[in-house]
Design an enzyme around this catalytic site. Sequence first.
Site, PDB file in Angstrom:
ATOM      1  N   TRP A 102       0.810  -1.209   0.000  1.00 51.54           N
ATOM      2  CA  TRP A 102       0.000   0.000   0.000  1.00 51.54           C
ATOM      3  C   TRP A 102       0.850   1.269   0.000  1.00 51.54           C
ATOM      4  O   TRP A 102       0.531   2.234  -0.706  1.00 51.54           O
ATOM      5  CB  TRP A 102      -0.975  -0.026   1.167  1.00 51.54           C
ATOM      6  CG  TRP A 102      -1.841  -1.238   1.112  1.00 51.54           C
ATOM      7  CD1 TRP A 102      -1.874  -2.281   1.987  1.00 51.54           C
ATOM      8  CD2 TRP A 102      -2.775  -1.571   0.073  1.00 51.54           C
ATOM      9  NE1 TRP A 102      -2.767  -3.235   1.568  1.00 51.54           N
ATOM     10  CE2 TRP A 102      -3.330  -2.831   0.397  1.00 51.54           C
ATOM     11  CE3 TRP A 102      -3.184  -0.926  -1.099  1.00 51.54           C
ATOM     12  CZ2 TRP A 102      -4.287  -3.450  -0.408  1.00 51.54           C
ATOM     13  CZ3 TRP A 102      -4.134  -1.547  -1.907  1.00 51.54           C
ATOM     14  CH2 TRP A 102      -4.672  -2.791  -1.555  1.00 51.54           C
ATOM     15  N   ASP A 173      -1.160   6.945   6.294  1.00 51.07           N
ATOM     16  CA  ASP A 173      -2.249   6.065   5.874  1.00 51.07           C
ATOM     17  C   ASP A 173      -2.510   5.114   7.040  1.00 51.07           C
ATOM     18  O   ASP A 173      -1.740   4.188   7.293  1.00 51.07           O
ATOM     19  CB  ASP A 173      -1.839   5.305   4.618  1.00 51.07           C
ATOM     20  CG  ASP A 173      -2.863   4.254   4.196  1.00 51.07           C
ATOM     21  OD1 ASP A 173      -3.906   4.124   4.858  1.00 51.07           O
ATOM     22  OD2 ASP A 173      -2.605   3.548   3.201  1.00 51.07           O
ATOM     23  N   LYS A 197     -11.928  -1.370   7.549  1.00 54.84           N
ATOM     24  CA  LYS A 197     -11.205  -2.166   8.540  1.00 54.84           C
ATOM     25  C   LYS A 197     -11.749  -1.885   9.957  1.00 54.84           C
ATOM     26  O   LYS A 197     -12.307  -2.761  10.598  1.00 54.84           O
ATOM     27  CB  LYS A 197      -9.712  -1.839   8.519  1.00 54.84           C
ATOM     28  CG  LYS A 197      -9.111  -1.650   7.141  1.00 54.84           C
ATOM     29  CD  LYS A 197      -8.932  -2.926   6.365  1.00 54.84           C
ATOM     30  CE  LYS A 197      -8.134  -2.668   5.098  1.00 54.84           C
ATOM     31  NZ  LYS A 197      -7.894  -3.871   4.311  1.00 54.84           N
TER      32      LYS A 197
END
Length: 361
Positions: A102, A173, A197
């Site tokens: 990511w 992030d 999440k």
Amino acid sequence: MQQIFNFSAGPATLPKPVLERAQAELLNWNGLGTSVMEVSHRGKPFIACAEKAEADLRQLMQIPANYKVLFLQGGGRGQFFSVPMNLAGRGDLSQHLVTGQWSQIAVTEAEKYMKTEIVAKTQTANGKLFVPKQTDWELNTKAAYFHYCTNETVDGIEIDWVPNCPDVPIVADMSSNIMSQVIDVSKFGIIYAGAQKNIGPSGLAVVIIREDLLGFARKDTPAVFDYQQQVNNDSMYNTPPTFSWYLAGLVFEWLLEQGGIGEIEKVNAEKARLLYSTIDNSDFYRNQIANENRSKMNVTFQMANSNLDSLFLQQSAEQGLQALKGHRFVGGMRASIYNAMPLEGVKALVEFMKEFERVNG
């Protein structure tokens, strides 16, 4: 009905009380005779819902007054390009710590709009992946921002300390570990997180941005992705994802009912301790991440005999332990134990792992 524990990395399990409340309110929200999905986002009922969600999030994370909170579309990936487009006016260079898939994608997106530099990447020593210490990085004080991902879901790598970048705003992030532990928001310039999440259903992104970083967007930034435009319109420049926003608000209420982030952090620590100790005390299972970088949200593990992977997944699913297959890039197993995963779920997984080892070891 058999007790099901969903270990999916995302979209992930949601707190059962949240789903039950949403189910009860689905056809008649706030006594209006309609669902929350059917009311105007500019009407007083939904505006009150949105304002409460923001207030609860501010309380949970102790967000300072000089930070704005946005509820946007596009998930975490949408922020990979929104961040550089909104900060490009501060300079033509961004710096990045790459610890997995990511954070690497964030680099790929940023380099479309500005120069990028990678200060460090994960390395391997003694068969374990680890994140280099900051003393090995070369930070540039002229960078527009420094970006990193606090928790990488694929390998299960977490950074539980905040880099020291006094002259450059830190962009984090936190898609996969936001609200899982207490943090000092004031150490960051921007925090963003995809919802699927620890916040709510997929499609929503939460952005927490310090006010002095607003107003630096490129001229060609689409208005819907311009942080200043969204701030000016209370995240409603366009029709927002109202149902996701509503569900996120219910999750915030649930977290407050649990005692807040400080209390859920204790539960998360116990879940991770229980699962990692089971792995470490066995020759049958192994984890390939250095202890100091092990994720408390995504516990990855492999078996000494990978030929048993399919049997493990089959039998665990039969026991109600779902979505334990590791990411296709790394294989093995992955147990995602976000805030909504109860301790009982991890205990059930550990019991299964021990019995599976006894029978097949």
